[in-house]
Design a protein around this motif. Structure first.
Motif, PDB file in Angstrom:
ATOM      1  N   VAL A 176       7.812  -1.019  -9.319  1.00 21.18           N
ATOM      2  CA  VAL A 176       7.954  -2.506  -8.927  1.00 21.18           C
ATOM      3  C   VAL A 176       7.986  -2.929  -7.714  1.00 21.18           C
ATOM      4  O   VAL A 176       7.801  -4.077  -7.127  1.00 21.18           O
ATOM      5  N   THR A 177       8.454  -2.045  -6.881  1.00 22.59           N
ATOM      6  CA  THR A 177       8.765  -2.361  -5.365  1.00 22.59           C
ATOM      7  C   THR A 177       7.516  -3.075  -4.645  1.00 22.59           C
ATOM      8  O   THR A 177       7.628  -4.049  -3.682  1.00 22.59           O
ATOM      9  N   PRO A 178       6.273  -2.312  -5.057  1.00 25.67           N
ATOM     10  CA  PRO A 178       5.044  -2.976  -4.273  1.00 25.67           C
ATOM     11  C   PRO A 178       5.049  -4.565  -4.601  1.00 25.67           C
ATOM     12  O   PRO A 178       4.735  -5.539  -3.629  1.00 25.67           O
ATOM     13  N   TRP A 179       5.092  -5.035  -5.785  1.00 23.86           N
ATOM     14  CA  TRP A 179       4.939  -6.312  -6.155  1.00 23.86           C
ATOM     15  C   TRP A 179       6.045  -7.330  -5.750  1.00 23.86           C
ATOM     16  O   TRP A 179       5.967  -8.532  -5.428  1.00 23.86           O
ATOM     17  N   TYR A 216       0.763  -1.245  -0.128  1.00 27.44           N
ATOM     18  CA  TYR A 216       0.042   0.017   0.055  1.00 27.44           C
ATOM     19  C   TYR A 216       0.757   1.246  -0.013  1.00 27.44           C
ATOM     20  O   TYR A 216       0.580   2.043  -0.806  1.00 27.44           O
ATOM     21  N   PHE A 217       1.796   1.472   0.879  1.00 18.67           N
ATOM     22  CA  PHE A 217       2.592   2.658   1.084  1.00 18.67           C
ATOM     23  C   PHE A 217       3.458   2.645  -0.218  1.00 18.67           C
ATOM     24  O   PHE A 217       3.901   3.902  -0.717  1.00 18.67           O
ATOM     25  N   GLN A 218       4.146   1.564  -0.683  1.00 17.65           N
ATOM     26  CA  GLN A 218       4.962   1.496  -1.892  1.00 17.65           C
ATOM     27  C   GLN A 218       4.316   2.099  -3.089  1.00 17.65           C
ATOM     28  O   GLN A 218       4.629   3.021  -3.964  1.00 17.65           O
ATOM     29  N   SER A 219       2.853   1.716  -3.219  1.00 16.85           N
ATOM     30  CA  SER A 219       2.222   2.046  -4.401  1.00 16.85           C
ATOM     31  C   SER A 219       1.976   3.586  -4.099  1.00 16.85           C
ATOM     32  O   SER A 219       1.788   4.254  -5.401  1.00 16.85           O
ATOM     33  N   LYS A 220       1.495   4.145  -2.826  1.00 15.82           N
ATOM     34  CA  LYS A 220       1.290   5.440  -2.730  1.00 15.82           C
ATOM     35  C   LYS A 220       2.391   6.440  -3.116  1.00 15.82           C
ATOM     36  O   LYS A 220       2.226   7.613  -3.458  1.00 15.82           O
ATOM     37  N   ALA A 221       3.519   5.872  -2.812  1.00 14.85           N
ATOM     38  CA  ALA A 221       4.830   6.613  -3.023  1.00 14.85           C
ATOM     39  C   ALA A 221       5.332   6.990  -4.609  1.00 14.85           C
ATOM     40  O   ALA A 221       6.080   7.289  -5.179  1.00 14.85           O
TER      41      ALA A 221
END
Length: 58
Positions: free
Chosen positions: A31-34, A22-27
């Motif tokens: 690739v990092t969220p996956w 969630y937080f990586q997507s908002k940032a």
């Protein structure tokens, strides 16, 4: 490891992976969220599939 502990650890890993996703997507990361979700799934899979080392009795 008892099943109740494996379930507890699995639940905590799912929560941690979901929060990271969630937080990586908002940032704005792509690739990092996956990677976080994949790593969480791999950790849970590994804990349930691979057995713990047992001490050999003499």
């Amino acid at each position: 490891m008892p099943v109740k502990y494996k379930l507890l650890i699995s639940f905590m890993v799912v929560i941690a992976a979901a929060v990271t996703f969630y937080f990586q997507s908002k940032a704005g990361e792509a690739v990092t969220p996956w990677v976080a979700l994949g790593l969480g799934a791999f950790m849970i899979f590994s804990m349930w599939v691979f057995p713990e080392e047992q001490k050999k009795k003499k």
